[in-house]
Design a protein around this motif. Structure first.
Motif, PDB file in Angstrom:
ATOM      1  N   HIS A 119       2.790  -2.617  14.299  1.00  0.00           N
ATOM      2  CA  HIS A 119       1.690  -1.665  14.200  1.00  0.00           C
ATOM      3  C   HIS A 119       0.479  -2.357  13.568  1.00  0.00           C
ATOM      4  N   THR A 120      -0.707  -1.892  13.953  1.00  0.00           N
ATOM      5  CA  THR A 120      -1.941  -2.479  13.436  1.00  0.00           C
ATOM      6  C   THR A 120      -2.672  -1.547  12.482  1.00  0.00           C
ATOM      7  N   ASP A 121      -2.065  -0.399  12.181  1.00  0.00           N
ATOM      8  CA  ASP A 121      -2.669   0.551  11.248  1.00  0.00           C
ATOM      9  C   ASP A 121      -1.537   1.319  10.567  1.00  0.00           C
ATOM     10  N   TYR A 122      -1.880   2.315   9.751  1.00  0.00           N
ATOM     11  CA  TYR A 122      -0.900   3.064   8.976  1.00  0.00           C
ATOM     12  C   TYR A 122       0.297   3.488   9.836  1.00  0.00           C
ATOM     13  N   VAL A 123       1.507   3.342   9.280  1.00  0.00           N
ATOM     14  CA  VAL A 123       2.705   3.939   9.885  1.00  0.00           C
ATOM     15  C   VAL A 123       2.844   5.327   9.269  1.00  0.00           C
ATOM     16  N   THR A 124       2.628   6.361  10.063  1.00  0.00           N
ATOM     17  CA  THR A 124       2.497   7.720   9.538  1.00  0.00           C
ATOM     18  C   THR A 124       3.757   8.569   9.666  1.00  0.00           C
ATOM     19  N   CYS A 125       4.659   8.215  10.596  1.00  0.00           N
ATOM     20  CA  CYS A 125       5.836   9.063  10.815  1.00  0.00           C
ATOM     21  C   CYS A 125       6.918   8.253  11.517  1.00  0.00           C
ATOM     22  N   MET A 126       8.183   8.706  11.366  1.00  0.00           N
ATOM     23  CA  MET A 126       9.313   8.038  12.003  1.00  0.00           C
ATOM     24  C   MET A 126      10.380   9.065  12.342  1.00  0.00           C
ATOM     25  N   THR A 127      11.190   8.754  13.349  1.00  0.00           N
ATOM     26  CA  THR A 127      12.370   9.545  13.653  1.00  0.00           C
ATOM     27  C   THR A 127      13.379   8.638  14.331  1.00  0.00           C
ATOM     28  N   HIS A 128      14.638   9.080  14.354  1.00  0.00           N
ATOM     29  CA  HIS A 128      15.696   8.316  15.015  1.00  0.00           C
ATOM     30  C   HIS A 128      16.181   9.140  16.197  1.00  0.00           C
ATOM     31  N   ASP A 149       0.355  -0.063   4.798  1.00  0.00           N
ATOM     32  CA  ASP A 149       0.158  -1.498   5.013  1.00  0.00           C
ATOM     33  C   ASP A 149       0.567  -1.923   6.419  1.00  0.00           C
ATOM     34  N   ALA A 150       0.898  -0.927   7.282  1.00  0.00           N
ATOM     35  CA  ALA A 150       1.226  -1.124   8.702  1.00  0.00           C
ATOM     36  C   ALA A 150       2.604  -1.735   8.918  1.00  0.00           C
ATOM     37  N   THR A 151       3.450  -1.775   7.887  1.00  0.00           N
ATOM     38  CA  THR A 151       4.793  -2.331   8.051  1.00  0.00           C
ATOM     39  C   THR A 151       5.853  -1.258   7.866  1.00  0.00           C
ATOM     40  N   ILE A 152       7.044  -1.566   8.382  1.00  0.00           N
ATOM     41  CA  ILE A 152       8.235  -0.747   8.180  1.00  0.00           C
ATOM     42  C   ILE A 152       9.275  -1.637   7.513  1.00  0.00           C
ATOM     43  N   GLN A 153       9.854  -1.160   6.407  1.00  0.00           N
ATOM     44  CA  GLN A 153      10.870  -1.927   5.692  1.00  0.00           C
ATOM     45  C   GLN A 153      12.207  -1.206   5.791  1.00  0.00           C
ATOM     46  N   VAL A 154      13.283  -1.987   5.937  1.00  0.00           N
ATOM     47  CA  VAL A 154      14.625  -1.430   6.117  1.00  0.00           C
ATOM     48  C   VAL A 154      15.515  -1.936   4.987  1.00  0.00           C
ATOM     49  N   PHE A 155      16.208  -0.999   4.313  1.00  0.00           N
ATOM     50  CA  PHE A 155      17.054  -1.327   3.174  1.00  0.00           C
ATOM     51  C   PHE A 155      18.465  -0.790   3.372  1.00  0.00           C
ATOM     52  N   ASP A 156      19.416  -1.450   2.725  1.00  0.00           N
ATOM     53  CA  ASP A 156      20.794  -0.995   2.699  1.00  0.00           C
ATOM     54  C   ASP A 156      20.948   0.008   1.559  1.00  0.00           C
ATOM     55  N   VAL A 157      21.481   1.190   1.855  1.00  0.00           N
ATOM     56  CA  VAL A 157      21.615   2.233   0.833  1.00  0.00           C
ATOM     57  C   VAL A 157      22.550   1.785  -0.285  1.00  0.00           C
ATOM     58  N   ALA A 158      23.676   1.153   0.075  1.00  0.00           N
ATOM     59  CA  ALA A 158      24.693   0.822  -0.919  1.00  0.00           C
ATOM     60  C   ALA A 158      24.237  -0.256  -1.890  1.00  0.00           C
ATOM     61  N   THR A 159      23.539  -1.269  -1.394  1.00  0.00           N
ATOM     62  CA  THR A 159      23.180  -2.407  -2.238  1.00  0.00           C
ATOM     63  C   THR A 159      21.710  -2.441  -2.640  1.00  0.00           C
ATOM     64  N   THR A 160      20.885  -1.615  -1.989  1.00  0.00           N
ATOM     65  CA  THR A 160      19.423  -1.572  -2.171  1.00  0.00           C
ATOM     66  C   THR A 160      18.748  -2.862  -1.713  1.00  0.00           C
ATOM     67  N   ALA A 161      19.493  -3.724  -1.027  1.00  0.00           N
ATOM     68  CA  ALA A 161      18.916  -4.980  -0.555  1.00  0.00           C
ATOM     69  C   ALA A 161      18.067  -4.743   0.690  1.00  0.00           C
ATOM     70  N   ARG A 162      16.917  -5.418   0.765  1.00  0.00           N
ATOM     71  CA  ARG A 162      16.077  -5.305   1.947  1.00  0.00           C
ATOM     72  C   ARG A 162      16.698  -6.120   3.077  1.00  0.00           C
ATOM     73  N   ASP A 198       0.854  -1.182   0.000  1.00  0.00           N
ATOM     74  CA  ASP A 198       0.000   0.000   0.000  1.00  0.00           C
ATOM     75  C   ASP A 198       0.894   1.237   0.000  1.00  0.00           C
ATOM     76  N   TYR A 199       0.283   2.422   0.179  1.00  0.00           N
ATOM     77  CA  TYR A 199       1.009   3.682   0.069  1.00  0.00           C
ATOM     78  C   TYR A 199       2.216   3.753   1.010  1.00  0.00           C
ATOM     79  N   VAL A 200       3.309   4.334   0.508  1.00  0.00           N
ATOM     80  CA  VAL A 200       4.449   4.677   1.360  1.00  0.00           C
ATOM     81  C   VAL A 200       4.188   6.070   1.919  1.00  0.00           C
ATOM     82  N   LEU A 201       4.161   6.190   3.242  1.00  0.00           N
ATOM     83  CA  LEU A 201       3.780   7.445   3.893  1.00  0.00           C
ATOM     84  C   LEU A 201       4.956   8.208   4.479  1.00  0.00           C
TER      85      LEU A 201
END
Length: 305
Positions: free
Chosen positions: A177-186, A157-170, A139-142
């Motif tokens: 989460h049980t609903d939209y992931v709307t925001c993130m910070t570190h 889609d209520a998920t968070i995906q993490v990728f490597d910048v150099a290789t683009t591999a997931r 679903d939409y990337v927010l």
């Protein structure tokens, strides 16, 4: 039947013989390749098809090789594409960019498209050119976040995906989460995500482990930001901004009773420089904030381990 099988085998042997007779030696950027005219002319309209179609004389060196002053490493993939119609793409973005450059030089439109249709999306900031496309959410990337060489994406889609910048591999999927992931910070070495499920979750990016959940908001969590003094600040459609002690896993709630709900809707990223600065940034004047009643809110917001 035996006669037909013999003729078929004879034709196959003749084909191999013709291919051997039409062998071509190439020196590409100092690397030597041997292939056939049939392979080099496979892609109609390409530069290689034009060169080796027989319509033009092609110069060779003392070893009988035709020299091309191009990238030899990428040419191995060009030959793979011409032979098989597909290619095993290199994992790194720089290598894919080099392959695209060579494919474009040889006028191999099909190979250019193969690289563009790869499984990740990247943009160059200098000219805002689309490089790759990631298709991992349903679903939409927010929201997107770049952290220490990782790209983190949150979705409806209520998920968070993490990728490597150099290789683009997931690298991993963060589920909880049980609903939209709307925001993130570190913040404080952790990833924090806000959701339409009214919660804030803390994650360890290195392991993918869910650390704990902060609860207290009664509506969508719309924005998250780290303050200068190391606190986590959240804004919600419940018309509150909360300041959290992420280490103690406790929250201090500041209510804005007279602010319009739309004022706190984080369509733009909220820049937080302490609590008063946060309120000021979302459109509430400093004078108005100072007139608000100072609510003594007990530290009763729950933290779910």
């Amino acid at each position: 039947r035996e006669r037909s099988a013999f003729e078929a085998e004879k034709a196959a042997v003749a084909g191999v013989a013709r291919a051997a007779a039409s062998r071509v030696r190439l020196n590409v950027g100092g690397q030597t390749f041997e292939t056939t005219v049939g392979t080099l002319t496979q892609a109609k309209g390409s530069m290689l098809e034009t060169m080796f179609s027989g319509r033009f004389d092609v110069e060779t060196d003392a070893d009988g090789a035709t020299f091309l002053d191009r990238d030899g490493q990428a040419f191995a993939l060009v030959l793979e594409y011409l032979r098989d119609g597909h290619v095993h793409l290199p994992p790194g973005r720089p290598e894919r960019q080099r392959l695209t450059k060579e494919a474009d030089f040889y006028c191999l439109k099909g190979l250019v498209q193969l690289v563009k249709d790869a499984n990740a999306t990247w943009w160059t900031t200098s000219d805002i050119t689309l490089q790759e496309t990631l298709k991992v959410h349903s679903d939409y990337v927010l929201c997107l976040l770049l952290v220490d060489g990782w790209v983190v994406s949150g979705s409806s889609d209520a998920t968070i995906q993490v990728f490597d910048v150099a290789t683009t591999a997931r690298r991993r999927s963060l589920l909880g989460h049980t609903d939209y992931v709307t925001c993130m910070t570190h913040c404080l070495g952790r990833l924090f995500s806000g959701s339409r499920d009214h919660t804030i979750r803390a994650w360890d990016l290195q392991t993918g482990q869910a650390l704990y959940t902060l609860t207290g908001h009664t509506n969508f969590v719309q924005c998250l930001q780290e303050s200068e003094d190391g606190h986590l600040v959240s804004g919600s459609q419940d018309c509150t901004i909360r300041v959290w002690d992420a280490d103690a896993r406790q929250a201090v709630r500041v209510r804005v009773p007279h602010a319009d709900r739309a004022v706190l809707r984080a369509r733009d990223q909220v820049a937080v420089l302490g609590l008063l600065e946060a309120l000021h940034e979302v459109g509430v004047s400093r004078e108005r904030v100072e007139r608000l009643p100072r609510l003594q809110v007990p530290r009763a917001d729950r933290v779910v381990a």
